[in-house]
Write a protein that holds these residues in place. Structure first.
Motif, PDB file in Angstrom:
ATOM      1  N   TYR A  50       0.846  -1.184   0.000  1.00  0.00           N
ATOM      2  CA  TYR A  50       0.000   0.000   0.000  1.00  0.00           C
ATOM      3  C   TYR A  50       0.891   1.247   0.000  1.00  0.00           C
ATOM      4  O   TYR A  50       2.099   1.162   0.234  1.00  0.00           O
ATOM      5  N   HIS A  96      -7.518  -7.468   3.841  1.00  0.00           N
ATOM      6  CA  HIS A  96      -7.131  -6.814   2.588  1.00  0.00           C
ATOM      7  C   HIS A  96      -8.278  -6.974   1.599  1.00  0.00           C
ATOM      8  O   HIS A  96      -8.563  -8.082   1.144  1.00  0.00           O
ATOM      9  N   VAL A 152      -0.513   4.921   4.131  1.00  0.00           N
ATOM     10  CA  VAL A 152      -1.562   3.980   4.526  1.00  0.00           C
ATOM     11  C   VAL A 152      -0.977   2.903   5.439  1.00  0.00           C
ATOM     12  O   VAL A 152      -1.544   2.575   6.485  1.00  0.00           O
ATOM     13  N   GLU A 153       0.179   2.346   5.041  1.00  0.00           N
ATOM     14  CA  GLU A 153       0.788   1.293   5.844  1.00  0.00           C
ATOM     15  C   GLU A 153       1.207   1.814   7.217  1.00  0.00           C
ATOM     16  O   GLU A 153       1.018   1.149   8.243  1.00  0.00           O
ATOM     17  N   GLU A 211      -9.443  -1.257  -0.227  1.00  0.00           N
ATOM     18  CA  GLU A 211      -9.195  -0.743   1.114  1.00  0.00           C
ATOM     19  C   GLU A 211      -8.552  -1.820   1.963  1.00  0.00           C
ATOM     20  O   GLU A 211      -8.522  -3.005   1.590  1.00  0.00           O
ATOM     21  N   VAL A 212      -8.045  -1.398   3.084  1.00  0.00           N
ATOM     22  CA  VAL A 212      -7.494  -2.302   4.085  1.00  0.00           C
ATOM     23  C   VAL A 212      -8.168  -1.966   5.410  1.00  0.00           C
ATOM     24  O   VAL A 212      -8.313  -0.795   5.764  1.00  0.00           O
ATOM     25  N   ASP A 246      -7.276   2.282  -0.315  1.00  0.00           N
ATOM     26  CA  ASP A 246      -6.004   1.787  -0.871  1.00  0.00           C
ATOM     27  C   ASP A 246      -5.170   2.918  -1.421  1.00  0.00           C
ATOM     28  O   ASP A 246      -3.940   2.905  -1.330  1.00  0.00           O
TER      29      ASP A 246
END
Length: 435
Positions: free
Chosen positions: A333, A367, A337-338, A371-372, A429
């Protein structure tokens, strides 16, 4: 008021309160012209009195007051021109006619009135000149010009006395209006520049505030989790030291490792603050419409989502019962985000250490297509270990919410029906760009 605007030609008035004048030199100019015109008309009044049979003093007084009308040329230019036209048959007011027509043409009087008064002055001058020339030619027996002489010379005199002051006045009036328009435009540009400067200052102040908030949030995330684990391990070390020296040694080693990790992360962060480009500088280079998304973005270097397993392992080593489940296919990502996902899990686990020590905890990652999602839920804690005694500033949940919402995600937290606590977050994402 039909002032000509000559006083507005300068940058601004230096003296006010002289009736309709705005500058001292305007007063001096008009008074001087009025005195000169009054003197001229007074002298011409002598000849006028002789031609009409009036007493000479009466002709002089009449001429003096007629010429003095030039004093009000800026306030009432129409009146000055009318007086000039009225005194044309008396052959007086030469200066008053020239200055009056110029002032009228340069003023803000409607052009149709200017044309009418100019025509009246031209016709009056033509008639008076024609009559005088015709009388002169008739009285001279030796001079016999053609029939064209008197009309042509009368027309030339009338146009020569009326056209030049009017044309010059029109030019001065147009130039003055152009200067006023340019001055207004310059003032408008100055106001716009001032507004832009204020807007830039507000943007810079907003960026500084966001930078301070971001640094405080990063410091909280780095320090709180490590120190919380160190406190938990220290408490366990104190409890097991008399009973199991070998386990106490292992716990002491873990405390030392976590302290060194915390110091290493703090050192790296301080190094970035000293040498790296401040985020405030980057924020001020973008439009205000994008400034919220930029501030939410984290630096390129930072924790990643795949390090959540190590994070969970550290909590397990501290005595917490943690289950980690991952759904969907793992994929990379955007860095922000991560890092946000990692910080949410980290802060949620830290809160469990602080407020629900000994409670069973579940960490779930999902996942999905665009999106996550992440969720950290803990069950009820034992009554004897409900709180580890760690201080709390109350900023953990606030910081998590700010991170998630800054990237356009969804954040929900609250107690569960079973007596535990749940923290859930969903991040797009594409990070801030896709929000």
């Amino acid at each position: 008021m039909t002032a000509t605007g000559e006083d507005r030609e300068a940058a601004g008035p230096t003296t006010r309160g002289y009736w309709w004048w705005e500058r001292r030199r305007s007063v001096a100019l008009d008074v001087g012209l009025a005195l000169f015109s009054a003197l001229e008309c007074g002298l011409e009044g002598v000849e006028f009195a002789g031609d009409t049979g009036l007493p000479v003093p009466l002709g002089v007084v009449f001429g003096f007051f007629a010429g003095a009308v030039l004093l009000v040329r800026r306030r009432w230019p129409i009146a000055v021109v009318l007086v000039s036209v009225a005194t044309t048959p008396a052959e007086m007011g030469f200066l008053m006619g020239l200055v009056g027509l110029y002032t009228l043409a340069a003023s803000d009087v409607p052009r149709r009135i200017t044309v009418v008064l100019m025509s009246m002055s031209l016709v009056g001058t033509f008639i008076v000149t024609y009559v005088r020339l015709r009388q002169g030619v008739s009285a001279s027996a030796d001079f016999g010009p053609g029939d064209w002489y008197v009309p042509m010379l009368s027309l030339f005199m009338a146009v020569g006395l009326a056209a030049p002051p009017v044309l010059f006045g029109l030019y001065i009036g147009a130039r003055r209006r152009l200067m006023e328009s340019l001055r207004e435009r310059a003032d408008s540009l100055e106001r716009e520049l001032s507004l832009l400067a204020d807007r830039a200052e507000e943007r810079a102040e907003w960026a500084r505030t966001e930078e301070r908030t971001r640094i405080a949030r990063e410091m909280h995330d780095v320090v709180a989790h490590r120190v919380s684990l160190m406190v938990v391990h220290a408490a366990a070390l104190q409890a097991v030291a008399p009973k199991d020296p070998a386990k106490a040694v292992r716990n002491a080693a873990l405390v030392g490792d976590m302290g060194r990790q915390a110091l290493t992360e703090l050192r790296e962060m301080l190094g970035v603050l000293r040498t790296g480009e401040p985020m405030a500088a980057r924020v001020t280079k973008v439009p205000l419409a994008s400034v919220g998304r930029v501030a939410a973005a984290a630096p390129e270097d930072g924790p990643r989502l795949h390090e959540v397993e190590t994070l969970v392992g550290e909590s397990r080593a501290a005595g917490m019962t943690v289950e980690l489940s991952v759904e969907g296919e793992t994929r990379p990502y955007p860095p922000e985000v991560e890092q946000t996902a990692y910080r949410v899990v980290q802060e949620a686990l830290t809160n469990v250490h602080k407020h629900a020590a000994g409670a069973k905890t579940w960490v779930r990652l999902a996942h999905r297509g665009a999106e996550v999602a992440m969720q950290v839920e803990n069950g009820p804690s034992d009554s004897g270990t409900a709180d580890a005694g760690l201080p709390s500033g109350g900023n953990g949940l606030v910081g998590m919410r700010e991170r998630v919402l800054g990237l356009g995600g969804v954040f929900v937290s609250g107690p569960t029906d079973a007596g535990g606590f749940r923290v859930s977050a969903v991040l797009p994402d594409a990070g801030g760009a896709g929000a």
